[in-house]
Write a protein that holds these residues in place. Structure first.
Motif, mmCIF file in Angstrom:
data_model
loop_
_atom_site.group_PDB
_atom_site.id
_atom_site.type_symbol
_atom_site.label_atom_id
_atom_site.label_comp_id
_atom_site.label_asym_id
_atom_site.label_seq_id
_atom_site.Cartn_x
_atom_site.Cartn_y
_atom_site.Cartn_z
ATOM 1 N N GLN A 296 -32.896 11.797 -63.441
ATOM 2 C CA GLN A 296 -32.478 13.123 -63.009
ATOM 3 C C GLN A 296 -33.662 13.914 -62.457
ATOM 4 O O GLN A 296 -33.545 14.635 -61.476
ATOM 5 N N CYS A 297 -34.832 13.752 -63.093
ATOM 6 C CA CYS A 297 -36.003 14.516 -62.672
ATOM 7 C C CYS A 297 -36.642 13.951 -61.412
ATOM 8 O O CYS A 297 -37.156 14.693 -60.582
ATOM 9 N N TYR A 298 -36.627 12.626 -61.275
ATOM 10 C CA TYR A 298 -37.444 12.039 -60.205
ATOM 11 C C TYR A 298 -36.663 11.402 -59.063
ATOM 12 O O TYR A 298 -37.233 11.123 -58.016
ATOM 13 N N ALA A 299 -35.360 11.149 -59.235
ATOM 14 C CA ALA A 299 -34.606 10.507 -58.151
ATOM 15 C C ALA A 299 -34.386 11.510 -57.031
ATOM 16 O O ALA A 299 -34.212 12.695 -57.288
ATOM 17 N N PRO A 300 -34.392 11.047 -55.764
ATOM 18 C CA PRO A 300 -34.068 11.949 -54.658
ATOM 19 C C PRO A 300 -32.626 12.447 -54.817
ATOM 20 O O PRO A 300 -31.786 11.705 -55.343
ATOM 21 N N LEU B 200 -30.986 4.607 -48.787
ATOM 22 C CA LEU B 200 -30.761 6.042 -48.659
ATOM 23 C C LEU B 200 -32.043 6.767 -48.259
ATOM 24 O O LEU B 200 -32.006 7.796 -47.617
ATOM 25 N N LEU B 201 -33.176 6.201 -48.690
ATOM 26 C CA LEU B 201 -34.439 6.898 -48.447
ATOM 27 C C LEU B 201 -34.942 6.709 -47.025
ATOM 28 O O LEU B 201 -35.607 7.567 -46.482
ATOM 29 N N SER B 202 -34.639 5.541 -46.444
ATOM 30 C CA SER B 202 -35.196 5.255 -45.129
ATOM 31 C C SER B 202 -34.523 6.132 -44.081
ATOM 32 O O SER B 202 -33.323 6.105 -43.909
ATOM 33 N N SER B 203 -35.304 6.963 -43.414
ATOM 34 C CA SER B 203 -34.748 7.751 -42.325
ATOM 35 C C SER B 203 -35.732 7.681 -41.159
ATOM 36 O O SER B 203 -36.931 7.867 -41.337
ATOM 37 N N PRO B 204 -35.203 7.369 -39.983
ATOM 38 C CA PRO B 204 -36.085 7.175 -38.841
ATOM 39 C C PRO B 204 -36.736 8.486 -38.390
ATOM 40 O O PRO B 204 -36.098 9.535 -38.380
#
Lengths: 319, 376
Positions: free
Chosen positions: A21-25, B13-17
């Protein structure tokens, strides 16, 4: 020692969920949160559709009862009183409200279950579907419950820790139930109702118990969902939602707890990953379901659990 | 197994161009699939057409606009998830959407919490921008709200049609229909008219003869029926079968080509309030209709026009703001005044609602025609 063993999953889980909860995007956190809610729904429906082999299509109706009850209580008890610190107050109220929502859902499950669980298979499906619609239409027509738009301004109490612990509780309950005398009796109802009856199993009684327990956890899922989207609306609880949960259970394998859990996480994640496909997303999603069901007609794990596969592999290697 | 999956999910989800000259991202959320797919598609078309035109004129001081569109399947929880994704991962400057108020209500708290402006093109429920007496600072709309639309038709009925006795037939399972009926009743009485009867139905009903017969006995000069087009078309047909010749009056829920397909000539002489009229001779509107038709091969409905306006207001506010995001953008949108859009001259009031005239359309020969404009 036994108490420690039953508490272990929660004691281990809580810090993990808190760290995530604290560190995930935020986007990942939300997908995990939705996945958690879906795990609760799928595993709880599995108690009816999987354990006892009955076919319920009314899960969204119980979610609605849980969601509205929980929201009404948290809204009524919004402001801390008596010098209680706000975080303690809000979490305490939330716990109380969720328990009340679960209780009321279970009660409704009992009321629907007692007369209708004398029916079997398709007939029960129709009755529960009807119940789902009655709940939704009732809510739409009651102004106190916000009518068709629903209740807005629900406090944002749902966190990943809450959902994680609730999902754990659901899975642990289902697993413990399955290993108990009651669980065995439920399985016997699924395998052969006539034989179970002949062996002295109170088939209707066990079906009703499974139904009420399943309804309670559906209510828990509904309550958590409402306090995450901060809106409780009848549009969230249409029979389409019930079908979605049934899909998760069937895909995971009827009766398999780990199967239902994995299917819920998989489908929620897949749907989110495909969001960039716009209107083709639902086509791909449906295609995924068709392919998965063709490849594994009994669901991902059938009636077995994931660890049973590992066991089988080890045995093979030994031989 | 679960861990690998979530790790994969996280990576995806994290990868964004990242691009060299980043365009200004406009987040759009609509129901591109599901029972209300036409709503989402119209909204999307409206926004994309506006962006295309803005970009051909050089964008915002040389920076182009780009739309990021997400589908919500018509579900509130999906709309909430999509909004979170737009604001936290795609880092859009603004969120445009939704059509249905229930989905906008699920999006609004997220826009508030993340301090990203949100404009709903066509949600008319007052609670979207103002909940429990508190105005949502980051949420705006470019359409008028339910109370206004109810009073508009009351004014039209009383002042232009000179009606004295009107009956109401409302959809009880629909907040929109309930709201319009309530505000119509209040305004019509205030203007000296009488409400003879107040009957109700439930969306999806097929037979309305019982209610209509009861209303017929009271001899109203008109019946206010602010429902959705599918029910209204059936009501119109059955009213004609009962030889009821008084006009039916309605709201923007009537606006669909399906209304004329089902209702046919039974609808002749009926009136409804709407956001804009395709008949309006003003060059801005005719130009919009022409380019829209050329691109999407269909006549733009009010939802497309409102989405188009929402995007133009966004661009206008960005031009006035010191920065095209965050607090400066929020302030610039709130200060929108006298903006000439396709759906009228738009000014945002203190409650973040658009103050603008509504048009009254009269149906003749299966087509809505411009009948008049009611100013706020």
């Amino acid at each position: 020692m036994r108490a420690l063993r039953s508490l272990a999953p929660f004691l281990l889980g809580a810090p993990v969920f808190w760290l995530v909860q604290c560190y995930a995007p935020p986007t990942l956190a939300i997908v995990l949160l939705m996945a958690g809610v879906n795990v609760i729904l799928a595993v709880s429906l599995n108690m009816v559709n999987g354990f006892t082999g009955q076919f319920s299509l009314g899960h969204a109706g119980f979610m609605a009862i849980g969601a509205y009850t929980t929201a009404k209580i948290t809204l009524a008890l919004g402001d801390p009183a008596g010098g209680v610190p706000p975080w303690l107050w809000s979490n305490g109220v939330f716990l109380l409200a969720l328990l009340a929502g679960m209780g009321l859902s279970a009660l409704m499950g009992l009321m629907v279950g007692v007369p209708s669980l004398r029916l079997r298979g398709d007939y029960l499906a129709i009755v529960t579907l009807g119940f789902n619609e009655i709940i939704r239409v009732l809510i739409e027509n009651v102004r106190w419950l916000g009518g068709a738009t629903g209740i807005s301004g629900v406090p944002p109490y749902t966190t990943l820790v809450w959902v994680g612990l609730a999902a754990l509780a659901t899975v642990v309950t289902a697993q413990r139930l399955l290993c108990s005398t009651h669980g065995r009796a439920m399985l016997s109802v699924r395998e052969d109702e006539v034989a179970a009856e002949a062996m002295g199993v109170d088939t209707v009684g066990y079906k009703v118990r499974a139904f009420a327990l399943s309804a309670a956890f559906a209510g828990l899922g509904g309550g958590l969902l409402g306090h995450y989207i901060l809106l409780v609306t009848p549009k969230s609880f249409t029979f389409v939602k019930s079908i979605e949960v049934v899909v998760m259970v069937v895909l995971g394998g009827m009766g398999s707890i780990s199967g239902a859990t994995l299917a819920a996480v998989l489908l929620t994640g897949a749907l989110e990953l495909m969001r960039g496909l716009d209107q083709y997303r639902m086509v791909m999603y449906s295609l995924l379901l068709v392919v998965l069901m063709l490849a594994r007609p009994t669901g991902l794990f059938g009636t077995r659990e994931i660890w049973e596969f590992w066991g089988a592999k080890k045995k093979k290697a030994a031989a | 197994m679960k861990k690998t999956l979530s790790a994969l999910l996280a990576a995806a989800l994290l990868s964004s161009p990242a691009a060299a000259q980043d365009p200004i991202l406009i987040g759009v959320i609509g129901s591109l699939t599901g029972a209300e797919a036409t709503y989402g598609l119209s909204t999307r078309h409206g926004v994309e057409l506006a962006i295309e035109e803005l970009n051909s004129k050089g964008g915002l001081k040389g920076r182009m606009f780009a739309a990021k569109v997400y589908d919500d399947q018509g579900k509130p929880e999906e709309a909430a998830t999509a909004t979170t994704r737009l604001v936290s991962q795609d880092k859009v400057a603004i969120v445009l959407g939704e059509v249905a108020s229930s989905r906008s209500l699920a999006m609004a708290p997220i826009a508030e919490a993340n301090k990203v402006p949100m404009i709903t093109p066509s949600s008319t429920n007052p609670r979207v921008t103002k909940d429990g007496g508190k105005v949502r600072q980051w949420v705006f709309r470019v359409c008028f709200i339910d109370p206004f639309q109810g009073t508009v038709m009351a004014k039209w009925a009383r002042e232009s049609l000179k009606l004295e006795r009107v009956a109401i037939l409302r959809d009880v399972g629909n907040d929109y229909s309930m709201g319009l009926s309530d505000f119509f009743t209040a305004k019509f009485k205030e203007l000296g008219g009488t409400i003879l009867a107040d009957e109700s139905y439930k969306a999806g009903d097929q037979d309305f003869k019982a209610q209509l017969t009861s209303l017929k006995g009271k001899k109203p000069q008109a019946i206010y029926t602010p429902g959705y087009y599918t029910d209204v078309a059936l009501i119109a047909r059955q009213a004609r079968e009962l030889n009821m010749n008084m006009p039916l009056l309605g709201g923007d829920g009537w606006d669909s080509s399906k209304l004329y397909e089902i209702g046919g000539s039974a609808l002749d002489g009926y009136y409804f309030s709407n956001h804009y009229s395709t008949d309006d001779p003003s060059p801005a509107i005719q130009n919009f209709i022409k380019t829209y038709k050329a691109k999407y091969k269909e006549t733009p409905d009010a939802l497309a026009a409102l989405a188009y306006d929402a995007m133009l207001i966004t661009a206008d506010a960005m031009g006035r703001a010191t920065a095209p995001t965050g607090e400066p953008l929020r302030k610039a949108i709130a200060a929108t005044k006298g903006f000439k859009g396709v759906t009228g001259v738009i000014t945002l009031d203190a409650d973040h609602n658009a103050v603008k005239p509504a048009v009254i359309l009269k149906i003749t020969g299966k087509k809505p025609g411009y009948a008049g404009t009611i100013k706020p």
